[in-house]
Design a protein around this motif. Structure first.
Motif, PDB file in Angstrom:
ATOM      1  N   VAL A  16      10.277   4.167  -7.305  1.00 58.30           N
ATOM      2  CA  VAL A  16      11.184   3.689  -6.259  1.00 58.30           C
ATOM      3  C   VAL A  16      10.739   4.093  -4.850  1.00 58.30           C
ATOM      4  CG1 VAL A  16      13.175   3.646  -7.792  1.00 58.30           C
ATOM      5  CG2 VAL A  16      12.709   5.711  -6.458  1.00 58.30           C
ATOM      6  N   THR A  17       9.648   4.864  -4.758  1.00 54.54           N
ATOM      7  CA  THR A  17       9.158   5.264  -3.443  1.00 54.54           C
ATOM      8  C   THR A  17       8.821   4.029  -2.604  1.00 54.54           C
ATOM      9  OG1 THR A  17       8.144   7.202  -4.462  1.00 54.54           O
ATOM     10  CG2 THR A  17       7.474   6.683  -2.217  1.00 54.54           C
ATOM     11  N   GLY A  18       9.338   3.975  -1.400  1.00 56.57           N
ATOM     12  CA  GLY A  18       9.048   2.859  -0.510  1.00 56.57           C
ATOM     13  C   GLY A  18      10.030   1.712  -0.587  1.00 56.57           C
ATOM     14  N   ALA A  19      11.028   1.781  -1.458  1.00 58.55           N
ATOM     15  CA  ALA A  19      11.981   0.671  -1.593  1.00 58.55           C
ATOM     16  C   ALA A  19      12.713   0.404  -0.281  1.00 58.55           C
ATOM     17  CB  ALA A  19      12.973   0.969  -2.716  1.00 58.55           C
ATOM     18  N   GLY A  20      13.215   1.458   0.339  1.00 59.58           N
ATOM     19  CA  GLY A  20      13.906   1.284   1.611  1.00 59.58           C
ATOM     20  C   GLY A  20      12.983   0.820   2.724  1.00 59.58           C
TER      21      GLY A  20
END
Length: 333
Positions: free
Chosen positions: A275-279
């Motif tokens: 989920v790293t980078g989703a935002g």
């Protein structure tokens, strides 16, 4: 107003991600807690770098740099402002941005800390243990903020992490001033609940004073900002912000604007890998759509689509052609 050269200009910490799988005993041997982000000094950084497996990958990262990469993948004109050193990892960072078509013209740091890096240790179950050395990225100053570049960007976007170093904070405020001077939009992301806890009053002042035209955050960051539940936080930001874009994970995302709330669902993903980078990627789609004067629903869909791509693989940068993916899904960015 002069014609824009960039759709989105982002400002933030320039960090190279060094990613490698590790054996089961590595974390215990090095005294590391699995799944935690550890801040490390230069010596510890060099020590861990040398002990990581030889097959490590080095990929330029950093929250708002990831956003710039997403804008470029969507077919937008992107620029990034952040500080690296004149060293090998600084070359990796600059070369990566050039390869993907992101403008990067910040002078290198020749006398001072090394380029920031995050040693990301991957356990067999996909858990990430991060060891981050901030180094040169904390040397960003007002001298790196060019009025002609800010004035040439339809939207300027900054990360809340910039509020930590004093000089970077000054650069942050200067960039917003230049954006408004040239009748452009300024925006920022709350970045992290811990970041919000450190600077709650200052972040609220940025929003309430209209220094920031658009604020980004996820549910936990928003609740932290107002120290209340989600309903109360949404009601509060509706009063304080010109425009807020809030991500809700698997539930999708929402826009809060002039008392109106618009929501869209998340795009289905076969498997959530990282989920790293989703935002960061959500911001890519949303900002590009706003820069191109699309409606809020389209902006939310573009953001959710970009986020869905990046969580389907390891790494915080898109690997698919996001412009082609948006066209396939019928999103007219």
């Amino acid at each position: 107003m002069a014609e824009a050269r960039f759709d989105v200009l982002t400002i933030g910490n320039a960090i190279v991600d060094v990613i490698a799988p590790i054996d089961p005993g590595f974390l215990e041997r090095e005294g590391l807690s699995e799944g935690i982000m550890h801040l490390v000094d230069a010596e510890r950084s060099a020590y861990l770098y040398e002990r990581m497996p030889a097959d490590k990958r080095q990929i330029s990262g950093g929250s708002s740099a990831n956003t710039a990469a997403g804008v470029a993948s969507l077919g937008g004109r992107a620029s990034f402002v952040g500080k690296v050193a004149d060293d090998d990892l600084g070359d990796v960072f600059a070369d990566d941005l050039k390869r993907i078509g992101v403008h990067y013209g910040v002078s290198r740091l020749s006398d001072g800390p090394a380029t920031a890096r995050s040693m990301i240790l991957l356990s067999s179950d996909g858990e990430r243990t991060m060891n981050t050395y901030l180094g040169a990225c904390h040397q960003l100053t007002t001298a790196d903020i060019k009025e002609d570049e800010i004035g040439a960007a339809t939207v300027t976007y900054m990360e809340g992490f910039l509020w930590d170093p004093t000089e970077a904070k000054k650069a942050f405020v200067m960039a917003a001033h230049y954006a408004h001077k040239h009748e452009r939009a300024a925006s920022f992301t709350l970045s992290d609940p811990f970041c919000v806890n450190r600077y709650r009053d200052e972040f609220l002042d940025l929003i309430r004073s209209k220094t920031m035209d658009i604020v980004f955050g996820n549910v936990e960051e928003l609740k932290s900002l107002y120290q209340t539940d989600l309903h109360g936080a949404v009601q509060a930001i509706a009063k304080d912000a010109e425009l807020a874009a809030i991500t809700m994970g698997a539930e999708g995302a929402m826009v809060v604007h002039q008392g109106e709330i618009i929501t869209v669902p998340a795009y289905a993903v076969k498997e959530v890998v990282d989920v790293t980078g989703a935002g960061d990627l959500f911001a890519s789609g949303f900002l590009l759509a706003i820069a191109r004067e699309r409606d809020f629903r389209t902006a939310l869909q573009a953001g959710c689509l970009a986020a869905s791509e990046v969580i389907s693989h390891i790494g915080a940068r898109p690997v698919a052609d996001l412009q082609a993916l948006a066209a396939e899904k019928g999103i007219a960015i």
